[in-house]
Scaffold this motif. Structure first.
Motif, short mmCIF file in Angstrom:
data_model
loop_
_atom_site.label_atom_id
_atom_site.label_comp_id
_atom_site.label_asym_id
_atom_site.label_seq_id
_atom_site.Cartn_x
_atom_site.Cartn_y
_atom_site.Cartn_z
N VAL A 231 0.72 -1.19 0.02
CA VAL A 231 0.04 0.02 -0.02
C VAL A 231 0.69 1.13 0.08
CG1 VAL A 231 -1.95 -1.34 1.00
CG2 VAL A 231 -0.05 0.14 2.35
N HIS A 232 0.22 2.53 -0.67
CA HIS A 232 0.91 3.70 -0.60
C HIS A 232 1.12 4.23 1.13
CE1 HIS A 232 2.60 7.59 -1.37
NE2 HIS A 232 1.62 8.12 -0.62
N VAL A 233 2.23 4.77 1.31
CA VAL A 233 2.47 5.10 2.70
C VAL A 233 3.21 6.55 2.71
CG1 VAL A 233 4.24 5.06 4.70
CG2 VAL A 233 3.36 2.90 3.51
N ASP A 234 2.27 7.59 3.20
CA ASP A 234 2.80 8.91 3.46
C ASP A 234 3.63 9.02 4.94
OD1 ASP A 234 1.93 10.49 1.21
OD2 ASP A 234 -0.11 9.67 1.91
N LEU A 235 4.79 9.41 4.85
CA LEU A 235 5.39 9.61 6.18
C LEU A 235 5.64 11.19 6.55
CD1 LEU A 235 8.58 7.46 5.55
CD2 LEU A 235 6.72 6.72 6.86
N TRP A 236 4.91 11.50 7.63
CA TRP A 236 4.77 12.74 7.92
C TRP A 236 5.77 12.96 9.13
CZ3 TRP A 236 1.61 16.47 5.70
CH2 TRP A 236 0.71 15.95 4.82
N TYR A 237 6.56 14.05 9.04
CA TYR A 237 7.37 14.54 10.15
C TYR A 237 7.62 16.13 10.40
CZ TYR A 237 9.16 9.74 10.62
OH TYR A 237 9.30 8.44 10.55
N GLY A 238 7.47 16.46 11.49
CA GLY A 238 7.68 17.92 11.89
C GLY A 238 9.37 18.15 11.77
N THR A 251 15.66 7.40 6.06
CA THR A 251 16.31 5.98 6.05
C THR A 251 15.01 5.04 6.03
OG1 THR A 251 18.13 6.57 7.31
CG2 THR A 251 17.34 4.20 7.19
N LEU A 252 13.81 5.59 6.74
CA LEU A 252 12.67 4.70 6.63
C LEU A 252 11.96 4.57 5.20
CD1 LEU A 252 10.69 3.04 8.51
CD2 LEU A 252 9.60 5.18 8.91
N ALA A 253 11.78 6.04 4.64
CA ALA A 253 11.25 5.95 3.25
C ALA A 253 11.99 5.23 2.20
CB ALA A 253 11.29 7.62 2.81
N GLY A 254 13.42 5.40 2.57
CA GLY A 254 14.26 4.44 1.59
C GLY A 254 13.80 3.01 1.29
N ASP A 258 6.53 2.49 -1.92
CA ASP A 258 5.49 3.21 -2.48
C ASP A 258 5.24 4.21 -1.41
OD1 ASP A 258 3.51 4.87 -3.56
OD2 ASP A 258 2.09 3.19 -3.81
N VAL A 259 6.06 5.18 -1.35
CA VAL A 259 6.14 6.42 -0.30
C VAL A 259 6.19 7.82 -0.49
CG1 VAL A 259 8.68 5.97 0.20
CG2 VAL A 259 7.36 6.49 2.00
N ALA A 260 5.75 8.38 0.06
CA ALA A 260 6.11 9.89 0.05
C ALA A 260 6.56 10.50 1.45
CB ALA A 260 4.71 10.69 -0.21
N LEU A 261 7.54 10.99 1.52
CA LEU A 261 8.18 11.73 2.77
C LEU A 261 7.87 13.17 2.71
CD1 LEU A 261 9.85 11.52 5.47
CD2 LEU A 261 11.90 12.09 3.80
N ARG A 262 7.08 13.46 3.95
CA ARG A 262 6.36 15.07 4.01
C ARG A 262 7.01 15.41 5.21
NH1 ARG A 262 2.40 14.88 0.10
NH2 ARG A 262 1.69 12.91 -0.50
N VAL A 263 7.92 16.44 5.09
CA VAL A 263 8.55 17.13 6.53
C VAL A 263 7.79 18.56 6.48
CG1 VAL A 263 10.71 17.81 7.61
CG2 VAL A 263 10.64 15.72 6.06
#
Length: 292
Positions: A231-238, A251-254, A258-263
């Motif tokens: 499944v697609h994963v959006d990673l959100w971090y402040g 590192t996790l996104a790598g 199927d991922v989008a890293l959103r800082v």
């Protein structure tokens, strides 16, 4: 910034095949689009999203207590697969299908376990605890955390006993002592602090064993390959958050296919609550469908 968390619209428990129960809470319309939410460390089903958010998006938000926390029955020596099976049963019993899921902080590996088992839709991992037991994080963790990770690896039984020394007051101190100023304005505002502390009190209502088991599992090596998550994963971090991931999820996104890293700038671990609408809209693939 005082982000009010309403009391749940509905509370309940679902019986599991082995006789245990899984506690849950709901907000939003009963015919809304179901989104499951896995709470962070030492919090319970009662800590939802800011008032009005899910209603504005026609979302039925369902939060779930992990075993031994809140109103969910304990399960001795549980593993990640046990929680994935619990969620699969809950979704089947309540007609949720394969719902999208939000996971906060220490809830992240439990959500990944569900996705690896094929029980969920897309994921929003918010301030997600990284797999800090991996070799690439050696030397990058602060001293006390590095010592705990090493203890989990060498003697998980002793580590679990150490974690039973935590209670709600210790957890509140841990959260607030390491939070950037932007987060403290959220956490210590009267309405939010009251809701957060109530959720912690409920989480420790059965004692510290549930939290301790969660922490040993989260700090150890995860037994499922992230490469298997379809499944697609959006990673959100402040941007100001260094507590949950040393590199804000890079590192996790790598390791996810199927991922989008959103800082998000200007905030740390409180991003789940400060950017709740954006997180939900992105998870559900929507573009501006709020009513208000």
């Amino acid at each position: 910034m005082d982000l009010r968390i309403d009391t749940p619209a509905r509370l309940g428990e679902t019986e599991l095949p082995d006789g245990r129960v899984l506690g849950w809470a709901e907000w939003g319309p009963t015919d809304g689009e179901v989104v499951l939410m896995i709470p962070g460390a030492a919090t319970s089903r009662r800590l939802g999203l800011p008032a009005g958010v899910v209603e504005s998006l026609d979302v039925r938000l369902v939060t779930v207590d992990r075993p031994g926390l809140g109103s969910s029955s304990p399960l001795e020596n549980r593993v990640f697969d046990d929680f994935a099976a619990d969620i699969a049963h809950l979704a089947g019993e309540r007609g949720f299908g394969h719902p999208p899921m939000i996971a906060n902080s220490q809830g992240a590996p439990f959500a990944f376990a569900c996705a690896a088992a094929g029980t969920t839709g897309p994921l929003a991992i918010v301030s997600g605890a990284d797999e800090i037991g991996r070799p690439e994080f050696s030397g990058k963790l602060p001293g006390e955390l590095a010592d705990l990770v090493a203890l989990v690896a060498s003697d998980p039984v002793h580590a679990e006993a150490v974690f039973t020394g935590f209670d709600q007051d210790a957890m509140w101190h841990l959260v607030t002592s390491s939070a950037p100023e932007a987060d403290l304005t959220v956490y210590t505002a009267p309405s939010f602090e009251s809701a957060y502390r109530q959720a912690m009190a409920e989480a420790f209502g059965q004692g510290p064993a549930g939290y301790a088991r969660d922490t040993v599992l989260a700090m150890g090596r995860w037994p499922f390959p992230l490469s298997s998550i379809a499944v697609h994963v959006d990673l959100w971090y402040g941007e100001q958050d260094r507590s949950h991931s040393p590199d804000n999820g890079a590192t996790l996104a790598g390791r996810l296919p199927d991922v989008a890293l959103r800082v998000v700038p200007g905030v740390g671990g409180a991003v789940l609550w400060t950017h709740a609408v954006e997180i939900l809209r992105t998870l559900l693939g929507r573009d501006g469908q709020a009513k208000v």
